[in-house]
Design an enzyme around this catalytic site. Structure first.
Site, PDB file in Angstrom:
ATOM      1  N   ARG A  53      51.530  -7.523  -9.012  1.00 60.17           N
ATOM      2  CA  ARG A  53      51.962  -6.460  -8.101  1.00 60.17           C
ATOM      3  C   ARG A  53      51.381  -6.690  -6.696  1.00 60.17           C
ATOM      4  O   ARG A  53      51.934  -6.240  -5.704  1.00 60.17           O
ATOM      5  CB  ARG A  53      51.549  -5.085  -8.658  1.00 60.17           C
ATOM      6  N   TYR A 106      73.208   2.542   8.391  1.00 62.00           N
ATOM      7  CA  TYR A 106      73.543   2.361   6.978  1.00 62.00           C
ATOM      8  C   TYR A 106      73.233   3.681   6.249  1.00 62.00           C
ATOM      9  O   TYR A 106      72.158   4.259   6.417  1.00 62.00           O
ATOM     10  CB  TYR A 106      72.724   1.202   6.400  1.00 62.00           C
ATOM     11  N   ASP A 177      66.666  -3.391  11.853  1.00 59.46           N
ATOM     12  CA  ASP A 177      67.283  -3.861  10.614  1.00 59.46           C
ATOM     13  C   ASP A 177      68.201  -5.015  11.008  1.00 59.46           C
ATOM     14  O   ASP A 177      69.254  -4.805  11.607  1.00 59.46           O
ATOM     15  CB  ASP A 177      68.065  -2.698   9.971  1.00 59.46           C
ATOM     16  N   LYS A 202      71.616  -9.387   0.932  1.00 57.35           N
ATOM     17  CA  LYS A 202      72.845  -9.760   1.643  1.00 57.35           C
ATOM     18  C   LYS A 202      72.799 -11.227   2.050  1.00 57.35           C
ATOM     19  O   LYS A 202      72.762 -12.084   1.198  1.00 57.35           O
ATOM     20  CB  LYS A 202      73.046  -8.831   2.844  1.00 57.35           C
TER      21      LYS A 202
END
Ligand code: PLP
Length: 379
Positions: A53, A106, A177, A202
Site C-alpha cells: 500500500r 468532467y 487535468d 485513457k
C-alpha cells in the site's frame, strides 16, 4: 532526449542483465532481517519496498516515467483518475477553501467537488476558464484553481499560461487535468501550473484495459499526496501499473495518429447528414498550447437528439459506444447519460451539452474507415 524518445525510455534505469521490459512484482510485502534496515526503508531513507500500500516497484516505475514526461520532480500513481484528483486536491488545499473549477468539467470531477468536498466546507465556483477577465475577477482569495487542458466534452482550450500567471501572482495553487492532451501534446507545469493529474485509464494506458491515475508535481507536494494515498488505501495495483507503463511506451505514435484522425473526422463530419456543429480544439486554426496536435477527442451535435444518436449507434459497424476514451479503437460516448449524468439537464444545457451531443474518442484505425463508418451510420 526528445519527448517521443522519453516516452519509450522514461522511468527505468537499465544496467547489465536488467530485464528490458520490467518484471512484475505482485508481492504485497517484503521480508527483512534487520530492524534498522526496515526502519530506514519505511522512512524513505533507503531504497526498497516494505508494504504494497506504501510502495511497489511497478508503481514506482510508472510514477517516475509520468513525472519525467511532465517535467515534474515526482509522481504518485493511484487506483483511478478520481483517486488521483482527490489526492491532488487535498494535497493542494488540505483545509476547506474556495475552489474555482472550469465550468465544463468532467462530470465525475464535478460530482467529487459537490458531493464530497462541498459538504466538508469547501466552496466550489464553476466558471468559464476561457474568459480570462472572469478568472482575474475570481482568483483573488481562492484556495485552488482546477482546469482541464482540453475540456470535456466540448474540447475548448483555456489559456493555461495566462491562468497560471494569474494564480502564481496571487499564490493560488493551480491543478491541471491533462488527461485529454497527455504530456506529449501539452506540459502544463512548463506553463506554470502547480500540479498535473491524469486519468491513466485513457491515453497513457491507451488500450482500454486498466483503470489508473497519476499526480505529478514537486517533491513536497507529492510526498503529501503519497502519504494520503497510503492512508486512504488508494494506490495503484502492480499489474495495472505494469500495463500502464507498457501502454506509455507507444504514447507518441498513438497521439500522432489520434491527432491526425480526429482532424480528418472533424472535417468530414461537417458535411454529414444531421450534423449541426462539430467541436475540435484545432478545427478553426492552430493553438499555441497544442502545437503538435490535440489528440483524439472531438464532439458534435446531431439534429434529432437522443433518437438520432441511438439510430447512429445501432448502425455503426466499426465504431462502438463506450463510456470511456483514449483507447486505440474509435468509440462514441453520450455525455447526457455517461460523463455528465451527475448534472441536471439545465446545467448541461448551460454548458452547451444537449440531447444531440455526441463525444467521439477517435482511435488509430485507418481514417478512411472511421469516416466511412460515420458516413454510413448517419446516411
Ligand atoms: C478528463 C477526465 N478526468 C478524470 C477522469 C476520471 O478518471 P478515472 O475514470 O480513471 O477515475 C476522467 C474519466 O473519464 C476524465 O475523462
Amino acid at each position: 532526449m526528445k519527448p517521443s524518445s522519453r516516452a519509450v525510455h522514461a522511468g527505468r534505469d537499465l544496467g547489465a542483465r536488467s530485464p528490458l521490459a520490467p518484471d512484475m512484482s505482485p508481492a504485497s510485502v517484503h521480508v527483512f532481517i534487520d530492524l534498522d534496515d526496515y526502519d530506514a526503508v519505511a522512512r524513505g531513507e533507503k531504497p526498497g519496498y516494505y508494504y504494497g500500500r506504501n510502495s511497489n516497484a511497478n508503481r514506482e516505475m510508472l510514477e517516475r516515467a509520468v513525472a519525467e514526461l511532465e517535467g515534474a520532480e515526482a509522481g504518485v500513481a493511484t487506483a483511478s483518475g478520481m483517486a488521483a484528483l482527490h489526492a491532488a486536491i487535498l494535497a493542494l488545499a488540505p483545509r476547506p477553501a474556495t475552489i474555482l473549477a472550469t465550468r465544463e468539467l468532467y462530470g465525475g470531477t464535478a460530482a467529487l467537488l459537490r458531493q464530497d468536498l462541498e459538504p466538508n466546507g469547501y466552496e466550489i465556483h464553476f466558471l468559464d476558464l476561457t474568459d480570462l477577465d472572469a478568472v482575474r475577477r475570481s482568483v483573488q482569495g481562492a484556495g485552488l484553481v482546477i482546469a482541464e487542458t482540453i475540456t470535456n466534452p466540448l474540447c475548448r482550450v483555456p489559456d493555461l499560461e495566462a491562468i497560471a500567471s494569474m494564480t502564481r501572482e496571487r499564490g493560488v495553487p493551480f491543478l491541471v487535468d491533462n488527461t485529454f492532451a497527455t504530456p506529449l501534446l501539452c506540459r502544463p507545469l512548463e506553463l506554470g501550473a502547480t500540479a498535473v493529474m491524469h486519468s491513466a485509464t485513457k491515453y497513457l494506458g491507451g488500450h482500454s484495459d486498466l483503470v489508473a491515475g497519476v499526480v505529478v508535481g514537486d517533491t513536497a507536494l507529492i510526498a503529501a499526496a503519497r502519504a494520503r494515498v497510503a492512508r486512504t488505501g488508494t494506490p495503484l495495483g502492480p499489474f495495472d501499473a505494469w500495463l500502464a507503463l507498457r501502454g506509455l511506451r507507444t504514447l507518441d505514435v498513438r497521439m500522432r495518429r489520434h491527432s491526425e484522425n480526429s482532424l480528418a473526422l472533424a472535417r468530414a463530419l461537417h458535411g454529414m447528414r444531421g450534423v449541426v456543429r462539430v467541436y475540435h480544439p484545432l478545427l478553426e486554426g492552430g493553438n499555441r498550447l497544442l502545437a503538435q496536435g490535440s489528440g483524439g477527442m472531438i464532439a458534435f451535435d446531431l439534429d434529432g437528439g437522443r433518437e438520432a444518436v441511438q439510430q447512429m449507434i445501432k448502425r455503426f459497424q466499426l465504431v462502438t459506444f463506450a463510456a470511456s476514451l483514449g483507447g486505440v479503437e474509435t468509440t462514441v460516448s453520450y455525455p447526457e447519460i455517461t460523463s455528465h449524468r451527475s448534472m441536471s439537464a439545465e446545467e448541461r444545457a448551460e454548458l452547451g451539452v444537449g440531447p444531440g451531443t455526441v463525444r467521439v474518442s477517435v482511435g488509430i484505425e485507418d481514417p478512411d474507415d472511421i469516416v466511412a463508418d460515420f458516413a454510413q451510420a448517419l446516411s
